[in-house]
Design a protein around this motif. Sequence first.
Motif, PDB file in Angstrom:
ATOM      1  N   GLY A  14       0.815  -1.210   0.000  1.00 57.27           N
ATOM      2  CA  GLY A  14       0.000   0.000   0.000  1.00 57.27           C
ATOM      3  C   GLY A  14       0.847   1.256   0.000  1.00 57.27           C
ATOM      4  N   LEU A  15       0.176   2.356   0.223  1.00 61.36           N
ATOM      5  CA  LEU A  15       0.830   3.649   0.024  1.00 61.36           C
ATOM      6  C   LEU A  15       1.355   4.287   1.300  1.00 61.36           C
ATOM      7  N   ASP A  16       0.959   3.773   2.472  1.00 59.01           N
ATOM      8  CA  ASP A  16       1.395   4.479   3.682  1.00 59.01           C
ATOM      9  C   ASP A  16       2.841   4.131   4.007  1.00 59.01           C
ATOM     10  N   GLY A  17       3.497   5.047   4.696  1.00 54.38           N
ATOM     11  CA  GLY A  17       4.934   4.892   4.935  1.00 54.38           C
ATOM     12  C   GLY A  17       5.285   4.613   6.381  1.00 54.38           C
ATOM     13  N   LEU A  19       9.169  -0.039   1.313  1.00 54.02           N
ATOM     14  CA  LEU A  19       7.820   0.537   1.280  1.00 54.02           C
ATOM     15  C   LEU A  19       7.118   0.444  -0.066  1.00 54.02           C
ATOM     16  N   HIS A  20       5.809   0.719   0.007  1.00 61.94           N
ATOM     17  CA  HIS A  20       4.980   0.961  -1.181  1.00 61.94           C
ATOM     18  C   HIS A  20       4.983  -0.212  -2.158  1.00 61.94           C
ATOM     19  N   THR A  29       3.292  -3.372  -4.160  1.00 60.93           N
ATOM     20  CA  THR A  29       1.990  -3.862  -4.608  1.00 60.93           C
ATOM     21  C   THR A  29       1.886  -5.337  -4.198  1.00 60.93           C
ATOM     22  N   GLU A  71       4.110  -7.460  -6.316  1.00 66.10           N
ATOM     23  CA  GLU A  71       5.540  -7.402  -5.977  1.00 66.10           C
ATOM     24  C   GLU A  71       5.840  -8.249  -4.731  1.00 66.10           C
ATOM     25  N   SER A 128      -2.901   1.840   6.861  1.00 70.45           N
ATOM     26  CA  SER A 128      -3.626   2.824   6.057  1.00 70.45           C
ATOM     27  C   SER A 128      -5.105   2.507   5.956  1.00 70.45           C
ATOM     28  N   GLY A 129      -5.552   1.451   6.609  1.00 67.86           N
ATOM     29  CA  GLY A 129      -6.971   1.101   6.524  1.00 67.86           C
ATOM     30  C   GLY A 129      -7.319   0.289   5.288  1.00 67.86           C
ATOM     31  N   ALA A 130      -6.310  -0.062   4.483  1.00 73.12           N
ATOM     32  CA  ALA A 130      -6.595  -0.785   3.231  1.00 73.12           C
ATOM     33  C   ALA A 130      -6.466  -2.304   3.406  1.00 73.12           C
ATOM     34  N   THR A 147      -8.656  -4.934   1.559  1.00 80.85           N
ATOM     35  CA  THR A 147      -8.398  -5.087   0.124  1.00 80.85           C
ATOM     36  C   THR A 147      -7.092  -5.840  -0.084  1.00 80.85           C
ATOM     37  N   ILE A 148      -6.060  -5.414   0.658  1.00 85.67           N
ATOM     38  CA  ILE A 148      -4.707  -5.896   0.362  1.00 85.67           C
ATOM     39  C   ILE A 148      -4.450  -7.327   0.852  1.00 85.67           C
ATOM     40  N   MET A 205      -4.192   8.580   1.376  1.00 84.55           N
ATOM     41  CA  MET A 205      -2.868   8.174   0.895  1.00 84.55           C
ATOM     42  C   MET A 205      -2.665   8.426  -0.604  1.00 84.55           C
ATOM     43  N   GLY A 262      -8.489   0.584  -2.876  1.00 83.22           N
ATOM     44  CA  GLY A 262      -8.690   0.284  -1.454  1.00 83.22           C
ATOM     45  C   GLY A 262      -8.233   1.388  -0.521  1.00 83.22           C
ATOM     46  N   GLU A 263      -7.654   2.448  -1.039  1.00 83.28           N
ATOM     47  CA  GLU A 263      -7.076   3.487  -0.166  1.00 83.28           C
ATOM     48  C   GLU A 263      -7.791   4.838  -0.287  1.00 83.28           C
ATOM     49  N   ARG A 293      -9.618   6.775   2.851  1.00 77.65           N
ATOM     50  CA  ARG A 293      -9.465   5.958   4.072  1.00 77.65           C
ATOM     51  C   ARG A 293      -8.854   6.723   5.243  1.00 77.65           C
ATOM     52  N   VAL A 294      -7.727   7.355   5.027  1.00 79.60           N
ATOM     53  CA  VAL A 294      -7.052   8.010   6.151  1.00 79.60           C
ATOM     54  C   VAL A 294      -7.151   9.530   6.068  1.00 79.60           C
ATOM     55  N   GLN A 311       8.764   9.705   7.706  1.00 78.87           N
ATOM     56  CA  GLN A 311       7.386   9.361   7.359  1.00 78.87           C
ATOM     57  C   GLN A 311       7.271   8.634   6.030  1.00 78.87           C
ATOM     58  N   LYS A 312       8.267   8.814   5.175  1.00 77.99           N
ATOM     59  CA  LYS A 312       8.419   8.017   3.967  1.00 77.99           C
ATOM     60  C   LYS A 312       7.330   8.226   2.910  1.00 77.99           C
TER      61      LYS A 312
END
Lengths: 134, 560
Positions: free
Chosen positions: A12-15, A39-40, A42, A45, A64-66, A69-70, B119, B134-135, B138-139, B207-208
């Motif tokens: 996902g997208l959060d870090g 990070l990040h 898919t 991957e 991230s709350g996903a 889905t993930i 995100m 899915g994102e 969400r946040v 935080q990336k």
Amino acid sequence: MAKVRVLMAKPGLDGHDRGVKVVARALRDAGMEVVYTGLHQTPEEIVEAAIQEDVDVVGLSILSGAHMTIIPRVNELLKENGAADIAVIGGGTIPEEDVLALKEGGWAKEIFTPGTPLETIVEWINSHLKTENN
Amino acid sequence: MEDLILAGDEKLAEIKANQEKWLEERQKIKDRPDKFETVSGMSVNDLYTPLDLKDFDYQKDLGFPGQYPYTRGVQPNMYRGRLWTMRQFAGFGTAKDSNQRYKYLLAKGQTGLSVAFDMPTIMGYDSDHPRSLGEVGRVGVAIDSLQDMETLFSGIPLDKISTSMTINAPAAILWAMYIATGEKQGVRSEQLTGTIQNDLLKEYIAQKSWIFPPEPSLRIITNIFEYACRHVPLWNTISISGYHIREAGSTAVQELAFTLADGFAYVEAGIKAGLNVDDFAPRLSFFFNAHMDFFEEIAKYRAARRIWARHMKEKHGTKNPRSLMLRFHTQTAGCSLTAQQPENNIIRTAFEGLSAVMGGTQSLHTNSMDEVLALPSEKAVEIALRTQQIIAHETGIANVIDPLAGSYFVEALTNKMEEEAEKYFAEIERRGGVLACIEQNFFQQEIADAAYSYQRNIDAKDRIMVGVNEFVNPDEKIEMDLLKIDPQVEKEQVAQIQKLRRERDNLKVNETLDALRRAFQDSENVIPYILDCVRAYATEGEIIQVGREVFGEYREKPVF
């Protein structure tokens, strides 16, 4: 006995990688071979790395709350690629209700939420693999 | 008259003799077996006396509020003039959902808005991008184009409120959307007040949420500084953030040192870009964490102001007093909250908020008790805001400026924080500066080490967390109404952006994007070009994509 191999992944997208890194280090200190994806990633991957690294366990850290889905997506991709024997576990800010849904749906073998001692995760992996191998 | 804190040499000798007598008695009594250290693992003495402040110089070390070195606060009258801004970070779902939450918060007495983005928005992807699956919403709130920004602030006059936007890699774009929304409301950019976080250095460090590599990121940041000087003079162009460094697991000293090091790096980047330091430095602002160790936090804020003032004066020769003032926002520590017995988080947050106020913060976000479980519910947000109102109106703390000054402990700890931060500055310099340290994973490793040792301490019960490793309620069943994001949000958002792509003037969009590409390749200030793209309803993802093509994407070498 061969060392336990674990892929720690951050989909996902959060870090927010504090948790994943602390857990990765604890598993390494407990004698496991740990690969951290960074990070990040898919789901594709992650599954590719899991198969390539021939791991026993994939740990997914999601804040991230996903997760709904993930986590199922990683599970499906593992199955599609004939790697259903790899155990998927998860961690992060995941509400109780979703933890139950993920476990009952067979998408995650276990979910570790905030406050879990590191030792609990180490023990869970060891005892899970013992049962699987018997 | 003799200074009440600063004793003369003769007095000191007398105190020393008495201290030795006391120590003799004191050492006969057994202490608890616990470790006596701050939450950051810094050991503290059991007692502080004038002997710990031998070289203390009131004028040099503290001075008066609103005066150099600003240890006591940046305004001469602090909270007697105006209370801190109570600014609760919020945003979720669609722009319409968040617009309703903002109106609710304003109706409850909140005095500024603080936008949380989802995100995909933070990472520069449109809602219909495969990576956004899915994102969406969400946040935080999903913002794809100016259209969403117009909805987000519909019915909220931008000349009447100040808005803080927690956005970094695509900050220039969201800022441009805000300016353009102002234009639609008939508000000139010169009237807009607020903050964009816009701090990329801490993204690489902690935080990336990065997109481009550091060099182009720094260039866009300095473009923002320059544009703001001319057109948006009341805007805080950056919020140099220790918050995320702390949340990633750093100690208080690391938070302080790495954040200020980032601050100095931005100042140097601005100067290198040809800007006059006194034109942009007054608009730099900071953002710190308020963790559980009450005195350590207060010492941190006080030390931060003093270090900033001293460096800016001595190293950068600033003339404008505003360049010397470290103004900051504080948020209570998300990482100090527990999923167990979440109601206890109300108490944690109250103490943390108190430290921020006693440390002289300019604005404050108090976390909601349920944030460790999900985005906050309305009830939890209301309690968090009420906590600030109780601090402000019932405790009496806002009556007196910098009330802990002169405490032997607080002054000694403030000095210690400054000394330790200076050691880090020397180390960072030795390694070649902030960018080199990021490249070497220096900050990342220091933070990961601190995070790991903190967790080990909790697991070993060397540190007690109520409800987690002690005072546990084994039959606990958490009953709390959590905010849920309807999956419909993503569908709606995707449908909306696709409709926008069909209906807008796509020729105009492409023209503005092409012009932006040339500006990226060139050395021109990119902000006017981004504004043109935004006005033509180019999406955030389309604008970022141009940047990705020109600058490439950053990749880190992960360490743990």
